[in-house]
Design an enzyme around this catalytic site. Structure first.
Site, PDB file in Angstrom:
ATOM      1  N   ASP A  90      12.129 -26.529  10.905  1.00 16.42           N
ATOM      2  CA  ASP A  90      11.389 -26.792   9.884  1.00 16.42           C
ATOM      3  C   ASP A  90      11.210 -25.724   8.779  1.00 16.42           C
ATOM      4  OD1 ASP A  90      10.587 -28.776  11.832  1.00 16.42           O
ATOM      5  OD2 ASP A  90       8.557 -28.899  11.394  1.00 16.42           O
ATOM      6  N   LYS A 153       8.435 -32.695   5.146  1.00 14.54           N
ATOM      7  CA  LYS A 153       7.031 -32.570   5.737  1.00 14.54           C
ATOM      8  C   LYS A 153       5.781 -31.840   4.947  1.00 14.54           C
ATOM      9  CE  LYS A 153       5.353 -29.133   9.326  1.00 14.54           C
ATOM     10  NZ  LYS A 153       6.056 -28.224  10.283  1.00 14.54           N
ATOM     11  N   LYS A 183       7.065 -35.983   7.863  1.00 15.84           N
ATOM     12  CA  LYS A 183       6.298 -35.506   8.877  1.00 15.84           C
ATOM     13  C   LYS A 183       4.856 -35.159   8.332  1.00 15.84           C
ATOM     14  CE  LYS A 183       6.194 -31.388  12.150  1.00 15.84           C
ATOM     15  NZ  LYS A 183       6.767 -30.391  12.688  1.00 15.84           N
TER      16      LYS A 183
END
Length: 219
Positions: A90, A153, A183
């Site tokens: 991430d 995300k 996400k």
């Protein structure tokens, strides 16, 4: 919430520990709890790798939490993490570049990390949606898709502007149109919040309070 089961939600969760004072014992406890809860993945700081977690996906972060790292540094950090067993990374974008409308810089930043890990890891792009306008959210999501990311995300959970919102998740989901995952993370502390974000289009959840959230869903 009645339509979403506890098991369905558990299979969407990255059980997360990114506290700067986390110890190896804390990570071991995270892994044990993740197994008990039946979650999809654990997410830990890159300095805690490698982590032994059979049956769980291991995720980590790059350029975290500020995103104000040189793209080559983010790439090197991501590459090393993958070599140490991370299956998902991430990365945090340069939020300032996005706020300034320099989406080419955002694109180049993501490409650098994508090229560093190749196809060896799932790449999620943290955009800090609470710090961006709707227009910037859309443009950054488009840049992430062009750069070959697998997910967009919402948040690191560390930005003062806040974490995930249903509005941002819906905007992100509408922009990527199912071609990328979405996400939601940052400030998700209840089943009601999680359900709202899933309904808005989240396909993965980043949670540090996974047990607390899951207890609100029917088994």
């Amino acid at each position: 919430m009645a339509q979403i089961s506890r098991r369905d939600v558990a299979e969407m969760i990255d059980h997360t520990l990114l506290s700067p004072d986390a110890t190896p014992a804390d990570v071991a406890a995270l892994v044990d709890e993740a197994r008990q809860l039946g979650v999809y993945a654990i997410c830990v700081s890159p300095s805690m790798l490698p982590v032994r977690a059979p049956g769980l996906v291991v995720a980590t972060v790059a350029g975290f939490p500020s995103g104000k790292h040189h793209s080559l540094v983010k790439g090197a950090e991501a590459r090393l993490a993958v070599e140490q067993g991370a299956a998902e990374v991430d990365m945090v974008i340069d939020v300032g570049a996005a706020r300034a409308g320099d989406y080419n810089a955002v694109l180049a930043d993501i490409i650098a990390v994508r090229e560093a890990v190749g196809d060896r890891a799932v790449l999620k792009v943290i955009i800090e949606s609470a710090a961006l306008t709707d227009e910037a959210i859309v443009e950054v999501c488009r840049a992430a898709e062009r750069a070959g990311a697998d997910f967009v995300k919402t948040s690191t959970g560390f930005h003062p502007a806040g974490g995930a919102s249903a509005h941002a998740v819906k905007l992100m989901a509408d922009t990527v149109g199912g071609r990328l995952g979405v996400k939601a993370s940052g400030g998700i502390r209840s089943a009601a919040q999680a359900a709202e974000l899933i309904t808005a289009g989240a396909t993965r959840l980043g949670l540090s309070r996974s047990r607390e959230v899951l207890e609100g869903f029917p088994s």
